[in-house]
Design a protein around this motif. Structure first.
Motif: not given
Length: 674
Positions: A583-610
């Motif tokens: 899948e490509l339509n997942n917020s964690v992947l979207v944040v990873r792609n946009f910020l160019g950041c590691p998976e763990e950082r993207a996961f934390a950003v999505v959790a913070d958004l929630a």
């Protein structure tokens, strides 16, 4: 002049700015008009809002000459007067209400402004200040020349522009900084770009056909335009708004605080979001609008008018940028570029090309290193007392509908999903029969989503997918003979459903969004962050479950809850979707792609958004959807659908998963003889 807080980034600007030849006439006219409205050197409650020097240095005629390069002389005069009026309103509101924090007087002030923009009929009130006087004059010079549909849109966007100033004022009074999702949504209204888009239609004499004005492609074009305009303004106005005025409504500040970034990096991230929105604008104009014309049978004249409008929005982008580089209102020292336009455009395209390419370069079925989250429900969970019996009836119903034929689901997969648990949490007081209906709808929508992914996710056949979804609509009425379990179950559910209009809208919105998701898969395109968040509300099916359990909840509250639920789902389903489904339509992947950041950082950003959307929900003080939020969170934590033991299980194919394996199952899902 204080030192600039950051260096302006290189902007994506692929369209050349052009200057209207009637600029000097508009300058002369707009100054005389502003003086006649008492906007120049006339104190308001003891404060002079603008001097003549202020108006000259801001040069709104230059803004309008750049943003409306093809407008005739009379149209440019009217457009310039509108922008003089709206900027005067902004500064008038700042001095009288934002600086004083007088929210009650601000409400009274805004209520009176409504009197001077009737959608139908004459203005009957008497103006009492320059804002009212200017609006009355402009309304009578503009509105009679436009259709009723345009007038309705313009009234709505003007009211939003004015009324959302209260949101800014309330945040200032509370010292409250918006989260990124809230900020983008509210900035569209208070920032005025949708209002500007309406004036683009007026200036080019090309109204968008009413039949398609509210469709997704036109909404996306307007929203991309608005977001790009507003975020660009935030970069140029950061110094004045944040450092001088104490303003909290600025995208750079929001990114700075939410992502914990230095100011320069926050500015770069905001610029990347502008680029992403402009890429989305181009993608929608080129791939979605032509198909929309065909779908709605839009005639050649209306197609030409729509493309003139799209071109007008592009002119506004490039012209607005050029004005920001030149106006004394903004931070722009050293920003003017004396290179030829072609060189500037080439540099802009090359500088942002890596970001565009990155959106199409994600390799599917990659490894996932982050662990499944564990989230406590945000409110007390109340489970319906009929849950156990509902579970038994749900299995029997699913088997009778053919959902457990082993092609997509078997009984193990159904029980792991445990949709009755979700229904019992979000509908805790429902009688047994209504709980069954809610549970069966959740089961149907989840199964249909999985079915759609199995059949069309591997083939990427958009035409066949669209035909299949169009046929589904027939089963919310006088249904033909079902050809598959999805149709069979929908035909059974429909007669058992209350409030069918709301449910129909929700089903069509949800299933239609699956085409958007499939198109991204077909193009191997990780979606733009804002487009993803807004479409996630639909793909998650939040509207359907709310139509069944809380139909009277306010739309704004539904957005908050839907975002929390969708982001939470992306966290729990991340391993399932990325590792096992490609899948490509997942917020964690979207944040990873946009910020160019590691998976763990993207996961934390999505959790913070929630968490931020949940905090915003709490801030409303409205308890309408508390059971829905608690039930959704409880289900994610306790259902087996996203656990490691279930991720690799497939009813008919328990061997390897990955590229190509889905196609081995497709023949079993299609009707015989097809």
């Amino acid at each position: 002049m204080p030192e600039q807080p950051f260096v302006l980034p290189e902007f994506y600007m692929p369209y050349p700015a052009r200057l209207n030849p009637h600029l000097e006439r508009a300058r002369t006219h707009s100054k005389a008009w502003a003086r006649g409205m008492d906007m120049i050197d006339v104190p308001q409650h003891g404060t002079v809002i603008w001097t003549e020097h202020d108006l000259d240095s801001h040069d709104y005629a230059l803004l309008c000459a750049y943003t409306h390069p093809d407008a005739g002389a009379d149209e440019l005069d009217v457009i310039t007067d509108w922008y003089v009026w709206v900027f005067y309103f902004d500064d008038h509101f700042l001095e009288l209400y934002k600086r004083t924090g007088d929210i009650d007087s601000a409400r009274t002030y805004l209520d009176r402004i409504d009197l001077f923009m009737p959608a139908e009929g004459e203005i009957t009130a008497t103006p009492e200040n320059p804002v009212e006087r200017g609006l009355a004059d402009l309304w009578n010079r503009t509105v009679p020349h436009r259709t009723a549909a345009w007038r309705r849109r313009f009234v709505d966007s003007t009211k939003a522009l004015l009324e959302e100033s209260l949101w800014e004022l309330a945040n200032i009074n509370e010292g409250r900084l918006a989260n990124p999702i809230e900020y983008v949504e509210m900035r569209r209204k208070v920032g005025g770009a949708p209002w500007s888009a309406n004036l683009v239609e007026h200036s080019v004499h090309a109204e968008v056909p009413d039949a398609i004005a509210a469709t997704r492609p036109l909404e996306v074009l307007r929203d991309c335009f608005a977001d790009s305009v507003h975020l660009r303004n935030d970069l140029f106005s950061y110094q004045r708004e944040v450092q001088d005025e104490g303003e909290l409504s600025n995208g750079v500040l929001v990114f700075e605080k939410f992502l914990d970034l230095p100011t320069q990096e926050a500015a770069e991230a905001v610029n990347d979001l502008i680029t992403s929105r402009l890429h989305q604008f181009e993608h929608t104009a080129l791939t979605e609008v032509p198909a929309l014309f065909d779908e709605h049978g839009v005639d050649p004249a209306a197609r030409a008018a729509t493309f003139a409008y799209v071109k007008g929005l592009q002119d506004w982008q490039s012209g607005g940028h050029e004005w920001h580089l030149r106006s004394s209102r903004y931070m722009n020292e050293g920003a003017l570029d004396d290179r030829p336009p072609a060189a500037r455009i080439l540099s802009s395209v090359l500088a942002t090309a890596p970001q565009r390419l990155r959106a199409y370069g994600h390799p599917p079925f990659g490894e996932v290193r982050v662990a499944r989250p564990s989230v406590e429900p945000p409110f007390p969970v109340r489970l319906n007392r009929h849950l156990d019996a509902c579970r038994r009836r749900n299995v029997d119903w699913a088997r009778a509908m053919g959902l457990l034929d082993g092609a997509v689901w078997d009984e193990r997969k159904l029980r792991a999903a445990d949709l009755p648990l979700c229904a019992a949490g979000i509908h805790p007081d429902a009688p047994a029969e209504r709980l069954d209906v809610t549970s069966d709808w959740l089961t149907w929508s989840t199964y249909a989503d999985d079915y759609f992914q199995e059949v069309f996710g591997a083939t990427r056949d958009l035409a066949a997918a669209k035909a299949w979804l169009e046929r589904l609509k027939l089963f919310m009425g006088d249904a033909p003979t079902p050809l598959n379990p999805v149709e069979t179950a929908l035909a059974d559910l429909w007669p058992r459903t209350d409030d069918r209009d709301a449910v129909r809208r929700a089903v069509e919105s949800m299933t239609g969004s699956w085409l958007w998701r499939l198109a991204n898969l077909a193009q191997n395109r990780v979606p733009d962050p804002i487009d993803h968040i807004e479409m996630r509300r639909r793909t998650f099916g939040a509207d359907l479950s709310m139509a069944l359990t809380a139909p009277d909840a306010r739309p704004a509250l539904k957005h908050l809850a839907a975002d929390y639920g969708g982001l939470l789902n992306d966290l729990y389903s991340y391993r399932k979707e990325i590792r096992f489904e490609g899948e490509l339509n997942n917020s964690v992947l979207v944040v990873r792609n946009f910020l160019g950041c590691p998976e763990e950082r993207a996961f934390a950003v999505v959790a913070d958004l929630a968490d931020a959307r949940l905090a915003e929900f709490r801030h409303t003080g409205d308890a309408t959807l508390r059971d829905w939020l608690a039930g959704v969170a409880h289900w994610h934590e306790h259902a087996g659908r996203y656990t490691g033991t279930e991720l690799g299980h497939h009813p008919r194919f328990s061997g390897p998963t990955g590229i190509g394996t889905s196609s081995l199952r497709i023949s079993s899902l299609l009707p015989a003889g097809r």
